[in-house]
Structures are given as C-alpha cells and as structure tokens.
Scaffold this motif. Structure first.
Motif, PDB file in Angstrom:
ATOM      1  N   SER A 267     -52.392  -2.888 -30.552  1.00 16.89           N
ATOM      2  CA  SER A 267     -50.959  -3.001 -30.288  1.00 16.89           C
ATOM      3  C   SER A 267     -50.197  -1.803 -30.849  1.00 16.89           C
ATOM      4  O   SER A 267     -49.240  -1.332 -30.229  1.00 16.89           O
ATOM      5  CB  SER A 267     -50.408  -4.322 -30.825  1.00 16.89           C
ATOM      6  OG  SER A 267     -50.764  -4.503 -32.163  1.00 16.89           O
TER       7      SER A 267
ATOM      8  N   VAL B  57     -43.877  -4.597 -27.073  1.00 15.19           N
ATOM      9  CA  VAL B  57     -45.173  -4.767 -27.739  1.00 15.19           C
ATOM     10  C   VAL B  57     -44.956  -4.968 -29.233  1.00 15.19           C
ATOM     11  O   VAL B  57     -45.542  -5.856 -29.847  1.00 15.19           O
ATOM     12  CB  VAL B  57     -46.098  -3.556 -27.483  1.00 15.19           C
ATOM     13  CG1 VAL B  57     -47.395  -3.698 -28.265  1.00 15.19           C
ATOM     14  CG2 VAL B  57     -46.387  -3.406 -25.997  1.00 15.19           C
TER      15      VAL B  57
ATOM     16  N   ASP C 238     -55.549  -7.429 -26.979  1.00 13.76           N
ATOM     17  CA  ASP C 238     -54.252  -6.750 -27.027  1.00 13.76           C
ATOM     18  C   ASP C 238     -53.489  -7.071 -28.305  1.00 13.76           C
ATOM     19  O   ASP C 238     -52.589  -6.335 -28.698  1.00 13.76           O
ATOM     20  CB  ASP C 238     -53.404  -7.110 -25.803  1.00 13.76           C
ATOM     21  CG  ASP C 238     -53.218  -8.605 -25.663  1.00 13.76           C
ATOM     22  OD1 ASP C 238     -54.216  -9.337 -25.796  1.00 13.76           O
ATOM     23  OD2 ASP C 238     -52.078  -9.041 -25.436  1.00 13.76           O
ATOM     24  N   ASN C 239     -53.853  -8.163 -28.961  1.00 14.59           N
ATOM     25  CA  ASN C 239     -53.147  -8.512 -30.196  1.00 14.59           C
ATOM     26  C   ASN C 239     -53.782  -7.915 -31.442  1.00 14.59           C
ATOM     27  O   ASN C 239     -53.239  -8.052 -32.531  1.00 14.59           O
ATOM     28  CB  ASN C 239     -53.060 -10.024 -30.341  1.00 14.59           C
ATOM     29  CG  ASN C 239     -52.019 -10.594 -29.404  1.00 14.59           C
ATOM     30  OD1 ASN C 239     -50.978  -9.964 -29.189  1.00 14.59           O
ATOM     31  ND2 ASN C 239     -52.296 -11.727 -28.817  1.00 14.59           N
TER      32      ASN C 239
ATOM     33  N   GLN D 165     -45.971  -8.282 -31.849  1.00 15.86           N
ATOM     34  CA  GLN D 165     -47.062  -8.175 -32.820  1.00 15.86           C
ATOM     35  C   GLN D 165     -47.004  -9.332 -33.805  1.00 15.86           C
ATOM     36  O   GLN D 165     -45.992  -9.529 -34.469  1.00 15.86           O
ATOM     37  CB  GLN D 165     -46.979  -6.854 -33.585  1.00 15.86           C
ATOM     38  CG  GLN D 165     -47.491  -5.676 -32.785  1.00 15.86           C
ATOM     39  CD  GLN D 165     -47.562  -4.409 -33.613  1.00 15.86           C
ATOM     40  OE1 GLN D 165     -46.615  -4.061 -34.302  1.00 15.86           O
ATOM     41  NE2 GLN D 165     -48.691  -3.730 -33.540  1.00 15.86           N
TER      42      GLN D 165
END
Length: 697
Positions: A363, A382, A357-358, A386
């Motif tokens: 993202s 989100v 997800d990073n 980041q």
DNA sequence: CTAGGGTTAG
C-alpha cells in the motif's frame, strides 16, 4: 538440494514453501488423514465462506492440536483448546510450540512456554531451542536469560542446538559479551550451524569486519561454509567483494541454490551491475519467489522498468505466486517509469486479487506510485484505507502532497502523524519543508527545520539544507539562502548552486546569478543547466554579447543543451513532443489547433511574455517560439485526441516557463479542461484558470 | 539451532 525451502517465511503467503508445509491442511487432506488414522469420533465442521480454507473447528489429531481459522492462521482460543486436551505430553507441547513459532506467533508461543514452566511439566532440548528462538524474535532478553538458567540447571546447555540457540538469542538481543563467552565455551561442541549463527549475528548488528573475520576463521578451523554461510556472508557487501565470493561459490556448486544465488545477485545489484546479476539469476536451479523478487527489484533499482515487468510476467507464467515484496517492487518500478498510470493500476488490481493490497509495503508503494503518476486523489484513497501505517506510509503521503504543491494538506497529514505519536525521521522533514516551499510558507519551513533539530534530535543532512535553500530561494529571499550556504557544515554542492541560480533568474538578480553560475560551472563543467540559465539571464537583461560568450563557451566545451520534451498519455500510449516538433502525423492539425488557441487566448486578454525566450530574435519570432514549446504541442494534441472534459496529463523533462504557465491556466478555462503538468520539480494542477502552485514555483 | 528479496526524499 533438499531442505532449503523448509524455513518458514515471514508471512503465510510469502513463499511456495508455505504451501508445502504439512500443517497447512486443506479440508481434503484433513479428511484423508482422519480416515487413514482411524480417528472417527472427531467432528469436523465445515463452514462455507469465500475464503480458501473454510475449516474452523478444532481438531485433535495424532497428538497435534490444530485450529485452523480464516486464512489458515492459528489465532484463537489456543489455551482453551489445550484444557480440553487429555493430558498433553512433552511431544504434543513441542508440536504446538513449533507450530506457533513457525507461524511467527511468538507471543502465543511464549505464553504456552510460560504455562508449561509454571506447571513444572518436563522440557527437552527441542522445547528450549524453540523458545530461545522465540525470545530472540521478540527481543525478550528477560525471559531469554531465565531460559538460559533453565538450560544450565537441566544440563542441556551442553547440547549443540541449545547452545547455538542461546548464541542466536543473545546476538538478537544485542548482548555481544555473553554471546562471545558462550561461543568460546562451545569450542569442543560447536558445529557449522553455530558458526553461521555467529556470523549472521555480527552482520545483523552491523559488525561487518567481525563477521568476515569469523568467516575466515571458520574455514581455517576446518568447517566448510554451506549455503547458509554463503547466503549470509554475501550481505556484507561493503566488506566482501561478490566477485571474490563468487569464485568460491562456483567451486562448491552452491551457485545453483536459490538462497545463495539470490544473495549473490543482490550483491551485484547493489554494485549497480545488473548484467552480472542477471547471469547469476539464470544459473539458479529452482528459482523461488525470493529469487524472482530480488531480480525484479534489481531491475527496478537501476530504473529498468521494462526488465522488472518482464520478470513479473515470467514468474507468473511459471505459476509462481507473487508475494507482497514482489508487488511492492513492481509497483515501485511502475512509479519510476514514464509510462501511463494504467500499468501501475493493473498491478494494483492484481494485488487486490491476490489479497496482498493491504500489506504495508504494497500500500505504501501504491501511495507513492499514484502520487508520482499525478493521481494524488488515488494516492490519498489508498492511504486512508491503510489499516496500519508505519513511518514509510506517512512519509509517502506527506511527500506526495508536497510534490503536488498541496502544502496545507501535507502539513495536515504531518500533524495527524504527530497526534498519533509516530516516530519521525529525516525524510519526514524533507517532505514537510518541501511542502512549505511549494506553499510559500517560509517561516513555517524554518520552524519545522528547527523543531527537527531541537525536538527530534535529527541531524540535518545536505538534503535538509538543500530544502532550506530552496525554501528561501523560491521566495526570492536570496540573501537568506546565501546565509544558509555560508553557515551550514557542508560545502555547497552543484544542486544548491543550481537552485540559487534558477532563483536569480526568476527574481532577476544578475550579480548573484553570475556568482552561482560560475560555481556551478566549476563543479559541473559538462552540465548544460548553468550555461543555459546564465545565458537566459543575459538575454532577459538584453546583454546579448555576454550571452554570445556563454554560447561560445558551450561550443568550446562541447556542452549540449538538453532539449525540451513533453509527453502525454492517450489510451495507454505515450506521445512525446519536442519544441517545434513537426514529426507527429497529426502535426498539421496540432498547429492549426495552436493557431486557433492563440486567437482565443488573445481575445481573453493574453499578452505573451517574451522574456522567456533566450534567442536574440525579434518579438514576432519570440512569440512563435513560445507558442511551440513542447508542452503546448502536447496539450494541443491532447485536446484533439480526447473527448471534451477528459483531464490531460502532461510530463515535461524541464521546468515549465512562466509564459506557458499563464497560457495553460487560460486554456484550462477556455477549453474547460483540467490539465496536470509534471515538470522536473513538482506537479501543476490547472483548473478553471488557476494553478495549484498558486503561481509560485 | 543458522540464510537470501522490498517501500519513503532529492
């Protein structure tokens, strides 16, 4: 068929190949190897942590230095380790150099090489090839040239792999002259790898024709294209017909190779031909994650969300691990679909589980997905989290806020971007000017346009002028808008005339409206928008005869008015409504809810604005028509189907009319509900009697 | 020594 998966991907997690890499030693295999090779004096330290590879100690094993840290990346203290090593030899140096290079730890590889050179230790063709590749990846032409002279001094320049590496390095550092010189000098020794390297270089430098010429020349000189050649030549989509190359590939049986099949299917996708792409995909023998992701992205690109999600399910079922590209594509597909945000959320959760997800592309896709699904707060969540951001991250957030009418917030993000000295592009300014449009900041919008041109030297495109025209039109400054149309270096397209026409309707400028309408109709005679807007204007002005003419024209040309649709998501299901729709099972209850609302609205002082009805009927009927606009049906249903206080999310395929806008504001007060409506243009957040657009849309 | 997939707007 073997050996085609051995190339190291950009990221450790991004391919199955990585998991087969002999250097990715798990604790278990390490112990086994140590045991088998009789290395007993070594200590291995295990550390319990929740990550998969808990080994942190450095190991000197069979002449290879391995330092596995968290995430299995080799990160720290390599030089220190090296000092401890008893007189590393050439082979050991090369091992470590390859390890770095394969892990994309190019900076580390380069420092190691420079250390070797400083100490005057021996190098061979492997050392030089490897470090040249590293220079290419780092675009370091300075060290690259130094290595070149070392190649000449040692005589290794005569070696094919060293020569080819030099070609690769000079291509990547954009030195076309030297590249060509080297290539010609390699006349006697060059092999198919050299040809492939040249072709790839030309393609990556955007010189399609040169690449295709070389491809033909290669065959003429008796070198048979291999899977590398085909997979790369297929990316020259404007210069090569995939159909033509397809025929050659079938003859050579390369179509079952994942790399070739992937390139081919992608070429078909880029032609908009997903069916052909799917056929190619089916024939790939062992589909790797790149092939799966390309097919998924293909469905996403043509707007087939279902197809994209199906592919995701299939790859997961086959035990293939999705990587960051897979996630970014599938999340993007969710963003484009009309389905509920839940679907996108599920992939978000999955990406967290996969610890991807990073990744930047994931993202950024999430920011866009949440913004487009009406959930601007989650988009910002989100964005804030980041760790690193690129141009796309910033652009996504700015555009997200702009679409939601949060002009000030969009500009705040933009200023933060400026403070961080981020590079900007045309898309950044489309977001910024759109933000100004929705916030009614006319002067600022024009100023940003000027800044873009003068300070950032970005050439304005059609889209930028569209934004400017939008900016002035929405503010009712129709003369300024026409000024832009007359001075810009493009001919105004249908979109621009539609903008002007819509603004004329709102600001009741019948003369300019007629002009814009005629332009629009001449450009797009089958598009209902012009006819509808024009007849709308005639109706509002009471010119019923003119309106009847428009109607007749529509009939003659068989132009159909697009029906107004709204849909709402309740418990993961989408319910859609047409204006005056009676088909819903709860129809009776919905209409009685509308009745009840209409009484309460009147008590709250509401007066229907029948200007928004274009039919030539009496006022009482007009009111009835208004009260059955599709968004009201969807809202009434939403109020019935969800508990008190739950926010409602409505999507509409046309723009919200002024009367409905007033009504929804009142409903948000009398029912104490937050209501988000996405129309074709932007998001409206209704809350306690007002709307985020500030009645400006 | 060489290769294939993705994201932002309108």
């Amino acid at each position: 068929m073997t050996g085609r998966d051995t190339h190291c991907p950009k990221s450790f997690f991004s391919s199955r190949a990585a998991h087969r890499d002999p250097w990715d030693v798990t604790v278990a295999t390490l112990s086994m190897v140590c045991h088998a090779s009789g290395v007993q004096q070594m200590t291995i330290h295990f550390e319990t942590c929740n990550l998969k590879i808990p080994l942190r100690e450095k190991i000197f094993l069979e002449g290879v230095l391995i330092n596995i840290a968290k995430n299995s990346f080799l990160i720290e203290k390599e030089h220190h380790l090296f000092d401890e090593c008893t007189q590393p030899n050439l082979a050991q140096h090369n091992h470590l150099l390859f390890y770095y290079s394969r892990r994309n730890l190019n900076q580390e590889a380069l420092s190691l090489f420079l250390g070797i050179r400083r100490s005057g230790l021996p190098v061979d063709r492997s050392t030089l090839s490897c470090v040249l590749k590293v220079c290419g990846c780092l675009f370091d032409h300075v060290v690259g040239r130094q290595v070149h002279s070392q190649c000449i001094k040692t005589g290794l320049v005569e070696d094919v792999s060293v020569g080819t590496s030099l070609v690769d390095m000079y291509m990547k550092t954009n030195n076309n002259e030297t590249t060509l010189e080297l290539f010609i000098r390699m006349q006697e020794i060059k092999d198919s790898v050299t040809w492939n390297t040249m072709i790839t270089g030309y393609l990556q430098n955007g010189r399609m024709d040169q690449a295709v010429n070389l491809f033909c020349k290669m065959k003429k000189e008796g070198f048979r294209p291999n899977h590398f050649t085909y997979s790369v030549i297929l990316t020259a989509n404007s210069a090569v017909s995939p159909f033509q190359v397809h025929a050659q590939i079938i003859k050579t049986n390369y179509e079952m190779y994942s790399s070739v099949g992937t390139a081919l299917l992608d070429a078909f996708v880029k032609l908009g031909n997903v069916n052909e792409a799917a056929k190619v995909f089916k024939l790939i023998d062992e589909k790797d994650i790149v092939a799966w992701s390309a097919m998924l992205a293909g469905y996403a690109q043509v707007g087939d969300t279902e197809g994209a999600i199906t592919i995701f399910g299939r790859l997961a079922a086959e035990g293939v691990k999705p990587n960051e590209f897979t996630f970014s594509s599938v999340i993007n597909a969710c963003a484009a679909s009309t389905a509920a945000v839940e679907q996108g959320k599920q992939f978000h959760a999955f990406s967290i589980k996969s610890r991807l997800d990073n990744a930047l592309c994931v993202s950024s896709a999430l920011v866009t997905m949440y913004a487009r699904k009406g959930n601007i707060e989650s988009a910002n969540e989100v964005f804030k989290r980041q760790g690193e951001r690129d141009l796309v991250s910033w652009n996504s957030m700015i555009s997200g806020y702009a679409q939601h009418g949060h002009g000030k917030k969009a500009l705040e993000v933009f200023r933060e971007m400026q403070r961080n000295n981020m590079e900007m592009d045309g898309i950044t300014f489309i977001g910024v000017i759109t933000a100004c449009t929705h916030a009614g900041l006319v002067d600022e919008g024009q100023q940003y346009f000027d800044i873009m041109v003068k300070e950032h030297h970005i050439n304005p495109t059609m889209e930028h002028y569209s934004c400017l025209i939008d900016l002035y039109s929405r503010a009712g400054m129709l003369e300024k808008a026409m000024e832009i149309i007359n001075m810009m270096p493009f001919a105004a397209g249908a979109t621009m005339w539609r903008t002007i026409l819509a603004a004329c309707r709102v600001h009741r400028n019948l003369d300019l409206g007629k002009h814009a309408g005629e332009k629009l109709i001449s450009l797009q005679p089958q598009d209902s928008a012009a006819y509808v807007l024009l007849s709308n204007m005639y109706a509002a002005a009471g010119h019923w005869q003119e309106r009847a003419k428009m109607r007749k024209l529509m009939d003659e040309r068989n132009v159909k008015k697009e029906a107004g649709y709204s849909w709402i998501e309740v418990k993961n299901k989408t319910y859609s409504f047409l204006a005056g729709d009676l088909s819903h099972p709860l129809s009776a209850r919905i209409y009685s809810k509308l009745e009840e609302l209409s009484i309460r609205l009147r008590n709250a002082g509401y007066q229907p604005d029948t200007n928004h009805v274009l039919q030539d009927v009496d006022d009482e009927h007009k009111e009835a028509i208004l009260s059955q606009h599709s968004e009201r049906l969807a809202i009434a249903f939403g109020l019935l189907a969800t508990p008190a206080g739950v926010p409602l999310q409505i999507v509409k395929n046309l723009r919200v009319c002024g009367d409905c806008h007033t009504v929804i504001k009142l409903i948000s007060t009398i029912e104490q509900r937050d209501i988000v409506v996405r129309d074709t243009n932007r998001f409206h957040h209704f809350k306690e009697g007002s709307c985020s657009c500030g009645d400006y849309w």
